[in-house]
Design an enzyme around this catalytic site. Structure first.
Site, PDB file in Angstrom:
ATOM      1  N   GLU A 122      -5.118   1.400   2.299  1.00  0.00           N
ATOM      2  CA  GLU A 122      -5.067   0.267   3.244  1.00  0.00           C
ATOM      3  C   GLU A 122      -5.271   0.747   4.667  1.00  0.00           C
ATOM      4  O   GLU A 122      -5.943   0.097   5.462  1.00  0.00           O
ATOM      5  CB  GLU A 122      -3.723  -0.464   3.132  1.00  0.00           C
ATOM      6  CG  GLU A 122      -3.700  -1.821   3.853  1.00  0.00           C
ATOM      7  CD  GLU A 122      -3.383  -1.763   5.348  1.00  0.00           C
ATOM      8  OE1 GLU A 122      -3.683  -2.726   6.060  1.00  0.00           O
ATOM      9  OE2 GLU A 122      -2.844  -0.743   5.825  1.00  0.00           O
ATOM     10  N   GLU A 123      -4.679   1.912   4.961  1.00  0.00           N
ATOM     11  CA  GLU A 123      -4.714   2.391   6.346  1.00  0.00           C
ATOM     12  C   GLU A 123      -6.104   2.866   6.785  1.00  0.00           C
ATOM     13  O   GLU A 123      -6.323   3.124   7.960  1.00  0.00           O
ATOM     14  CB  GLU A 123      -3.671   3.517   6.555  1.00  0.00           C
ATOM     15  CG  GLU A 123      -2.219   3.064   6.362  1.00  0.00           C
ATOM     16  CD  GLU A 123      -1.733   2.081   7.428  1.00  0.00           C
ATOM     17  OE1 GLU A 123      -2.526   1.697   8.298  1.00  0.00           O
ATOM     18  OE2 GLU A 123      -0.551   1.686   7.360  1.00  0.00           O
TER      19      GLU A 123
ATOM     20  N   HIS B 234       0.839  -1.202   0.000  1.00  0.00           N
ATOM     21  CA  HIS B 234       0.000   0.000   0.000  1.00  0.00           C
ATOM     22  C   HIS B 234       0.870   1.246   0.000  1.00  0.00           C
ATOM     23  O   HIS B 234       1.961   1.254   0.583  1.00  0.00           O
ATOM     24  CB  HIS B 234      -1.022  -0.001   1.144  1.00  0.00           C
ATOM     25  CG  HIS B 234      -0.448  -0.046   2.535  1.00  0.00           C
ATOM     26  ND1 HIS B 234      -0.017   1.073   3.206  1.00  0.00           N
ATOM     27  CD2 HIS B 234      -0.264  -1.069   3.393  1.00  0.00           C
ATOM     28  CE1 HIS B 234       0.397   0.727   4.418  1.00  0.00           C
ATOM     29  NE2 HIS B 234       0.267  -0.560   4.554  1.00  0.00           N
TER      30      HIS B 234
ATOM     31  N   GLU C 257       2.019  -7.322   3.319  1.00  0.00           N
ATOM     32  CA  GLU C 257       2.846  -6.898   4.447  1.00  0.00           C
ATOM     33  C   GLU C 257       2.759  -7.846   5.651  1.00  0.00           C
ATOM     34  O   GLU C 257       1.753  -8.515   5.863  1.00  0.00           O
ATOM     35  CB  GLU C 257       2.439  -5.495   4.896  1.00  0.00           C
ATOM     36  CG  GLU C 257       1.054  -5.423   5.496  1.00  0.00           C
ATOM     37  CD  GLU C 257       0.577  -3.996   5.678  1.00  0.00           C
ATOM     38  OE1 GLU C 257       1.250  -3.236   6.361  1.00  0.00           O
ATOM     39  OE2 GLU C 257      -0.482  -3.663   5.128  1.00  0.00           O
TER      40      GLU C 257
ATOM     41  N   ASP D 293       6.131   0.458   7.511  1.00  0.00           N
ATOM     42  CA  ASP D 293       4.736   0.158   7.115  1.00  0.00           C
ATOM     43  C   ASP D 293       4.294   1.085   6.000  1.00  0.00           C
ATOM     44  O   ASP D 293       3.767   2.140   6.278  1.00  0.00           O
ATOM     45  CB  ASP D 293       3.842   0.290   8.350  1.00  0.00           C
ATOM     46  CG  ASP D 293       2.395  -0.014   8.058  1.00  0.00           C
ATOM     47  OD1 ASP D 293       2.096  -0.597   7.005  1.00  0.00           O
ATOM     48  OD2 ASP D 293       1.540   0.355   8.884  1.00  0.00           O
TER      49      ASP D 293
ATOM     50  N   HIS E 270       2.985   2.683  13.003  1.00  0.00           N
ATOM     51  CA  HIS E 270       2.014   3.651  13.518  1.00  0.00           C
ATOM     52  C   HIS E 270       2.532   4.395  14.758  1.00  0.00           C
ATOM     53  O   HIS E 270       1.796   5.134  15.384  1.00  0.00           O
ATOM     54  CB  HIS E 270       0.659   2.986  13.841  1.00  0.00           C
ATOM     55  CG  HIS E 270       0.001   2.340  12.662  1.00  0.00           C
ATOM     56  ND1 HIS E 270      -1.355   2.068  12.617  1.00  0.00           N
ATOM     57  CD2 HIS E 270       0.491   1.921  11.479  1.00  0.00           C
ATOM     58  CE1 HIS E 270      -1.652   1.488  11.454  1.00  0.00           C
ATOM     59  NE2 HIS E 270      -0.533   1.394  10.753  1.00  0.00           N
TER      60      HIS E 270
ATOM     61  N   ASP F 119      -0.270   4.367   0.990  1.00  0.00           N
ATOM     62  CA  ASP F 119      -0.613   5.349   2.029  1.00  0.00           C
ATOM     63  C   ASP F 119       0.061   5.010   3.354  1.00  0.00           C
ATOM     64  O   ASP F 119       0.484   3.877   3.580  1.00  0.00           O
ATOM     65  CB  ASP F 119      -2.136   5.459   2.219  1.00  0.00           C
ATOM     66  CG  ASP F 119      -2.783   4.138   2.631  1.00  0.00           C
ATOM     67  OD1 ASP F 119      -2.286   3.066   2.230  1.00  0.00           O
ATOM     68  OD2 ASP F 119      -3.800   4.175   3.362  1.00  0.00           O
TER      69      ASP F 119
HETATM   70 ZN   LIG Z   1       0.595  -1.450   6.446  1.00  0.00          ZN
END
Ligand SMILES: [Zn+2]
Length: 437
Positions: free
Chosen positions: A165-166, A98, A193, A131, A399, A100
């Site tokens: 995705e997020e 992804h 991932e 990520d 995150h 984003d």
């Molecule tokens: Zn991710």
């Protein structure tokens, strides 16, 4: 040392030196391309997807990959690349990532999360460094290395760079897997991932827990703050909370006992509490409110008896007889609870495991992913999917503040993908798609 070998040594030294210098040059260029991708602002909720796609497309061009940009939802481009294999009758495989990333509080970071600063230890600080912009670029760099070595794939390799995705993947992979285009790709297996590993071995995921978001509400007669009586909304809600906390503790104990992974137990967390009667100075103190509610984020492993949990909800956590009700925001098992086999029945598993080994790495026991990724949509569409990010010896900062990735870990990960892509793209058997497993 004889005269001839001295001569050979003298002859080799400049060549060796040249090789070393050029490898270092390559590494520098590889890392700077990664930094360039990290610096593109694809932060939710306003990601600059077009800039990311432009950059990735320029990489694809330098590798002569076939490319198409698809907008299943306007403003949310998805980039699909293809490295065609020599035998189009074989099912392809897909490398997904992804584009984003989640938001950040830059004041809490030691280096700005969009600068991709490299500290003296070689750690690259940036949102997305773990990520998962790392993985997206590692796929491309691995292909670059394979092409340089003269490798030609037999099976086609697809790469998808997906939006959103997020924020749940609804306008990304969820729509992508339903599209005619996707069905026409004839994909057998997907890599997506995973998570970082604090130890030497890499983590691999073969399924995911399902989210179940619940709001439990209690009602009861209001009354004077000084009065003791049964069945007030607060008392009813607290009984539920106590019961849920006992369940949570039992699950947590299983996890603490060891031998199982985070994804093997049910997690429950109370993420909001709402009650009280507002007043100009805050809340009315001498009034017992007539309503109270709490929100729970529950994650259920694929093999868990969800019916038992549902009965518990109706009988113990939100019994109508105690003036309780509930709302569900994410229905558990909204899709099929599918997992990807990690035994001899699935050739892609042994290919992956061996390829990592050949690159000098090691995979740990396959796990259930504790949260959700786009892989669930691929699995629901009937595909095999592994969650894998080749990040070892690194704390998990997905995150979190100060997300970083070591330069060496990143470079090593590229070699791991070189080995995996080579193994998958050379695998000639026509079997190996999910329907046959
Ligand atoms: Zn991710």
């Amino acid at each position: 040392m004889g005269r001839i070998s001295t001569f050979l040594l003298l002859l080799q030294t400049p060549i060796l030196l040249l090789l070393c210098v050029s490898a270092a040059d390559d590494d520098e260029a590889i890392v700077s391309r990664f930094q360039e991708y990290l610096r593109i602002d694809t932060v939710q909720p306003k990601p600059d997807y077009y800039k990311a796609v432009d950059f990735l497309n320029s990489q694809a061009q330098s590798l002569s990959l076939e490319s198409q940009t698809i907008e299943l939802v306007k403003g949310k481009p998805l980039l699909l690349l293809k490295w065609p294999g020599s035998d189009p009758s074989l099912p392809a495989f897909l490398l997904n990532s992804h584009t984003d990333v989640v938001p950040f509080e830059d004041s809490k970071w030691t280096h700005h999360p969009l600068h991709a600063h490299i500290d003296p230890h070689g750690n690259i600080y940036a949102r997305g460094s773990q990520d998962m912009k790392c993985v997206g670029m590692q796929y491309l760099e691995a292909i670059r290395k394979l092409q340089a070595s003269g490798f030609k794939p037999i099976r086609s390799v697809y790469l998808s760079f997906v939006p959103d995705e997020e924020i749940g993947g609804h306008d990304g992979v969820e729509k992508f897997v339903q599209s005619q285009l996707f069905k026409s790709l004839n994909i057998a297996v997907v890599l997506d991932e995973g998570l970082t590993s604090p130890s030497e071995s890499y983590r691999v995921f073969y399924g995911e827990r399902s989210p179940w978001w619940l709001v439990i509400k209690a009602k009861g007669p209001p009354g004077h703050g000084a009065k003791l009586y049964d069945n007030s909304a607060m008392e009813n809600l607290l009984k539920t909370i106590e019961s849920i906390r006992r369940f949570r503790a039992a699950q947590f104990d299983l996890l603490k006992a060891g031998g199982i992974g985070e994804g093997d137990v049910v997690s429950v967390n109370i993420n909001f509490l709402k009650a009280g009667t507002p007043s100009p100075t805050g809340f009315v103190m001498n009034l017992q409110p007539s309503e109270a509610e709490a929100g729970f984020d529950i994650r259920i492993p694929p093999n868990y008896d969800s019916e038992a949990l549902e009965r518990r909800l109706v009988e113990e956590w939100a019994p109508a007889g105690r003036n309780m009700s509930f709302e569900q925001f994410k229905q558990k098992f909204s899709g099929k609870q599918v997992v990807t086999a990690t035994d001899d029945s699935n050739p892609w598993w042994s290919l992956l495991e061996n390829a990592v080994k050949e690159a000098g790495g090691r995979t740990s026991k396959p796990e259930i992913f504790p949260a959700s990724t786009d892989a669930r949509y691929f699995r629901q569409a009937g595909l095999l999917a592994f969650g894998f990010s080749p990040i070892s010896n690194t704390p998990g900062l997905l995150h979190d503040h100060n997300e970083y990735l070591g330069k060496d870990v990143y470079l090593k990960g590229i070699d791991v993908y070189v080995s995996i892509i080579k193994a998958y793209a050379s695998y000639e058997s026509k079997s190996g798609s999910r329907d046959e497993l």
